[in-house]
Design a protein around this motif. Structure first.
Motif: not given
Length: 403
Positions: A13-16, A38-47, A62-65, A97-101
């Motif tokens: 996930g770090g590369a995406r 899922l947030l534990q697996a993808f710490p850079g994800a936006e919700v 959640l507070d880290k995202h 708007d999810l175009r950047d993901f």
């Protein structure tokens, strides 16, 4: 796997850029526990979520995202009556708007899977259930609504019909479905005509552990106090069995009605909301955990088994995948096969005629450990990547496929 599955997921996930779309954040239930994993697996994800009113005590990671909310967040009385905006939810979810993901993961039991994605993106839907308001619980929803205004029921039926059409159409926009149970996988096939992999939700085995102390002579039921959980059925059964004690944990719109059903029954205690440590202690000391819902999956029976506590469950839905009713020492509970107080009473009599091994209950819960959840996600993402690369060879490096 040679490497830790969680670390492999984080590296992947770090590369995406990853977006996780969740229906709403109001209470901490089974869907929110999956979101936390899922947030534990993808710490850079936006919700992305329709509304976020989750109390601070339940926010976890959640507070880290970064959390994005929809226009419903700002609507009048949304904190209390967000469900009343159901007709507006399809429009609201489509405005994100999810175009950047690169990857969109929807955690959906209502409208989250309806987000709009674009070419070059992948949309994986972790489906807790097809929208129950529109499909298999439509009639129960209409009965429970108790419409008082003339013509209101007809209007709601038309609204649910439009939601059903929208829900079916947006299923075709999902690249891959993942179901939380074989039960839900069958419903996805029936209502959407799509196949789905199965990845069961994870059980927090570190939090739910057996109690070394002696068990007490009471049964426990715990859930949100809403109609389809059928706590009324459990209370009716114990009301007719004053020799058996019942403790009920939870809060919700049914609390007043359930309290009225239990009035005058000293063997029944409605404890209301309990913090997690108190709930875990009650689970670990109970003689058995009673579960009467026809649930999509149902995490609480597994949490009870993680505490070494056997389960008496309604024999439909997700419970058939989590509770072992066998004649040998590996049994972790039993089923009643009609959603009635009489059927539950008969099951309790059978339950008390045999002994259950707390270690067998714990081993059953361990089959649903977080490690397995992450391993299956890693395998699915690698398979999905291979299939995508075969069609779009430059997927990793380009947002738009080449011709």
């Amino acid at each position: 796997m040679s490497e830790n599955a969680l670390e492999r997921l984080r590296h992947w996930g770090g590369a995406r850029r990853i977006a996780i779309v969740h229906d709403w954040l109001v209470v901490s239930g089974g869907a929110e526990k999956v979101l936390d994993a899922l947030l534990q697996a993808f710490p850079g994800a936006e919700v992305f979520t329709l509304v976020d009113f989750l109390p601070q005590a339940h926010r976890g990671r959640l507070d880290k995202h970064r959390v994005h909310t929809s226009l419903i967040q700002r609507m009048p009385l949304a904190r209390r009556y967000y469900r009343h905006y159901l007709p507006l939810m399809p429009y609201a979810i489509e405005q994100f708007d999810l175009r950047d993901f690169d990857l969109v993961i929807s955690s959906s039991h209502c409208v989250a899977k309806g987000v709009i994605t674009h070419s070059g993106q992948r949309h994986l839907c972790y489906c807790h259930t097809p929208m129950r308001y529109a499909w298999d619980m439509k009639e129960a929803y209409l009965v429970d609504a108790h419409f008082r205004l003339p013509g209101m029921e007809a209007l709601v039926r038309r609204t649910l019909g439009r939601l059903r059409q929208w829900d079916h159409f947006t299923a075709s926009q999902v690249d891959r479905f993942v179901a939380n149970s074989a039960n839900v996988s069958r419903r996805i096939a029936k209502y959407y005509g799509r196949g789905a992999s199965v990845i069961h939700p994870p059980v927090d085995l570190d939090a739910f552990t057996p109690n070394d102390g002696a068990r007490e002579d009471y049964y426990l039921a715990a859930s949100r106090l809403v109609a389809y959980k059928r706590l009324d059925l459990i209370i009716r059964a114990f009301r007719d069995m004053p020799e058996r004690r019942l403790k009920v944990v939870g809060d919700g719109p049914e609390r007043g009605r359930l309290a009225a059903l239990a009035r005058g029954c000293p063997n029944i205690e409605l404890l209301g909301f309990q913090p997690d440590p108190a709930l875990r202690e009650l689970m670990a000391r109970a003689r058995g955990f009673v579960f009467a819902a026809d649930e999509d999956f149902g995490i609480m029976p597994l949490e009870a088994q993680a505490c070494g506590t056997p389960v008496i469950a309604y024999g439909r839905g997700g419970a058939l995948e989590t509770v072992r009713e066998t004649p040998d020492a590996q049994a972790t509970g039993l089923f009643f096969h009609q959603q009635s107080a009489a059927s539950l009473s008969e099951a309790l009599a059978r339950f008390e005629q045999r002994r259950y091994d707390p270690h067998a209950c714990r081993r059953q819960a361990e089959r649903f450990a977080p490690t397995g959840f992450w391993e299956r996600w890693m395998s699915l993402l690698e398979a999905d990547q291979s299939e995508t690369d075969a069609v779009v060879p430059n997927y990793r490096d380009n947002k738009e496929p080449t011709s």
